[in-house]
Design a protein around this motif. Sequence first.
Motif, PDB file in Angstrom:
ATOM      1  N   PRO A   3       0.818  -1.226   0.000  1.00 57.89           N
ATOM      2  CA  PRO A   3       0.000   0.000   0.000  1.00 57.89           C
ATOM      3  C   PRO A   3       0.851   1.276   0.000  1.00 57.89           C
ATOM      4  CG  PRO A   3      -0.904  -1.599   1.533  1.00 57.89           C
ATOM      5  CD  PRO A   3       0.425  -2.127   1.108  1.00 57.89           C
ATOM      6  N   HIS A  54       2.529   1.677  -3.388  1.00 58.43           N
ATOM      7  CA  HIS A  54       1.590   2.133  -4.415  1.00 58.43           C
ATOM      8  C   HIS A  54       1.296   3.621  -4.249  1.00 58.43           C
ATOM      9  CE1 HIS A  54      -1.605   2.351  -7.276  1.00 58.43           C
ATOM     10  NE2 HIS A  54      -2.574   2.436  -6.371  1.00 58.43           N
ATOM     11  N   ALA A  55       1.083   4.062  -3.010  1.00 53.87           N
ATOM     12  CA  ALA A  55       0.794   5.477  -2.766  1.00 53.87           C
ATOM     13  C   ALA A  55       1.963   6.358  -3.164  1.00 53.87           C
ATOM     14  CB  ALA A  55       0.457   5.696  -1.284  1.00 53.87           C
ATOM     15  N   ALA A  92      -0.367   6.919  -7.318  1.00 50.90           N
ATOM     16  CA  ALA A  92      -1.781   6.598  -7.164  1.00 50.90           C
ATOM     17  C   ALA A  92      -2.594   7.791  -7.658  1.00 50.90           C
ATOM     18  CB  ALA A  92      -2.113   6.291  -5.695  1.00 50.90           C
ATOM     19  N   GLN A 121      -2.173   9.137   2.376  1.00 53.30           N
ATOM     20  CA  GLN A 121      -3.009   8.239   1.579  1.00 53.30           C
ATOM     21  C   GLN A 121      -2.962   6.818   2.128  1.00 53.30           C
ATOM     22  OE1 GLN A 121      -5.189   8.997  -0.975  1.00 53.30           O
ATOM     23  NE2 GLN A 121      -5.763   6.889  -0.472  1.00 53.30           N
ATOM     24  N   ALA A 122      -1.769   6.374   2.528  1.00 59.08           N
ATOM     25  CA  ALA A 122      -1.650   5.042   3.125  1.00 59.08           C
ATOM     26  C   ALA A 122      -2.406   4.983   4.452  1.00 59.08           C
ATOM     27  CB  ALA A 122      -0.178   4.689   3.327  1.00 59.08           C
ATOM     28  N   VAL A 176      -5.195   6.585   5.066  1.00 65.67           N
ATOM     29  CA  VAL A 176      -6.597   6.413   4.678  1.00 65.67           C
ATOM     30  C   VAL A 176      -6.887   4.952   4.379  1.00 65.67           C
ATOM     31  CG1 VAL A 176      -8.355   7.011   2.968  1.00 65.67           C
ATOM     32  CG2 VAL A 176      -6.795   8.774   3.813  1.00 65.67           C
ATOM     33  N   TRP A 177      -6.029   4.327   3.572  1.00 63.33           N
ATOM     34  CA  TRP A 177      -6.234   2.923   3.222  1.00 63.33           C
ATOM     35  C   TRP A 177      -6.126   2.012   4.439  1.00 63.33           C
ATOM     36  CZ3 TRP A 177      -2.469   3.446  -1.485  1.00 63.33           C
ATOM     37  CH2 TRP A 177      -3.161   4.067  -2.547  1.00 63.33           C
ATOM     38  N   ASP A 178      -5.226   2.368   5.376  1.00 63.80           N
ATOM     39  CA  ASP A 178      -5.026   1.537   6.554  1.00 63.80           C
ATOM     40  C   ASP A 178      -6.279   1.482   7.426  1.00 63.80           C
ATOM     41  OD1 ASP A 178      -3.086  -0.035   8.156  1.00 63.80           O
ATOM     42  OD2 ASP A 178      -3.426   1.533   9.650  1.00 63.80           O
ATOM     43  N   GLN A 179      -7.140   2.503   7.288  1.00 66.21           N
ATOM     44  CA  GLN A 179      -8.360   2.557   8.101  1.00 66.21           C
ATOM     45  C   GLN A 179      -9.620   2.348   7.259  1.00 66.21           C
ATOM     46  OE1 GLN A 179      -8.585   5.577  11.214  1.00 66.21           O
ATOM     47  NE2 GLN A 179      -6.496   6.231  10.729  1.00 66.21           N
ATOM     48  N   ASP A 180      -9.466   1.725   6.099  1.00 68.61           N
ATOM     49  CA  ASP A 180     -10.641   1.573   5.230  1.00 68.61           C
ATOM     50  C   ASP A 180     -11.691   0.627   5.797  1.00 68.61           C
ATOM     51  OD1 ASP A 180      -9.371  -0.833   4.924  1.00 68.61           O
ATOM     52  OD2 ASP A 180      -9.187  -0.729   2.741  1.00 68.61           O
ATOM     53  N   HIS A 181     -11.360  -0.122   6.855  1.00 71.37           N
ATOM     54  CA  HIS A 181     -12.323  -1.018   7.491  1.00 71.37           C
ATOM     55  C   HIS A 181     -12.991  -0.364   8.698  1.00 71.37           C
ATOM     56  CE1 HIS A 181      -8.645  -1.295   9.791  1.00 71.37           C
ATOM     57  NE2 HIS A 181      -9.306  -1.859  10.799  1.00 71.37           N
TER      58      HIS A 181
END
Length: 210
Positions: free
Chosen positions: A6, A9-10, A14, A112-113, A115-120
Amino acid sequence: MAAALPGFHAFSGADQTGQFAGKGKLTCWQALNRCPVEVVSAFAALGTTENLSPDTKRGNEAFVCQLYKPGTTLVDVGDLRWRLFNKKQLEAQKLPPTRGALHEAIARAHFQAMVWDQDHVPNPQLPPPLEYGWEAEGGRLVPVATRYAPAPATITHLIKCGFKKTYCMSHCSCRSQNLNCSEMCLCGADEEVCGNVSRSVDEDDGDPST
């Protein structure tokens, strides 16, 4: 390596973070595979906490050095920029980012990472993006290019010629400004290929103000 994806990618490109000019995903992936485990760990650390640690910054900087000069032992983008500019005369868009610009890019990738880390997590509590390489402009967020000048004024106003075959006798920007060529010129101020090395500044051009 899986945990680093992740953040990688960021940072490498991205939709929300952009990418390094002329450096696609495959090139970035190949650079990552040349890097030591410390760099992989730095990508894995992106977005896992609010604070961006010095080790994470250093790891991302080392990755950028591998991206722009495969196999290099340099881990400082300032040193690499100077070497590529001095030795290869690369244009600005082909150089790695300045340290100031790189810091902002790392900060955006970190956010951004995050944000993705807390997408759940429903309604995640995120810090303000303005603290991570973004600024507000016209009601929207725009990336901060850098908060520092890309180089000292003496460098940005530097005059150097790009000639090597004319013995710097004609169409030489240094000679036209009544200056001797220097090591920064394409000729390298090499007396074997340059006739504008050690002449007196008023030897043949006279007073440039007249």
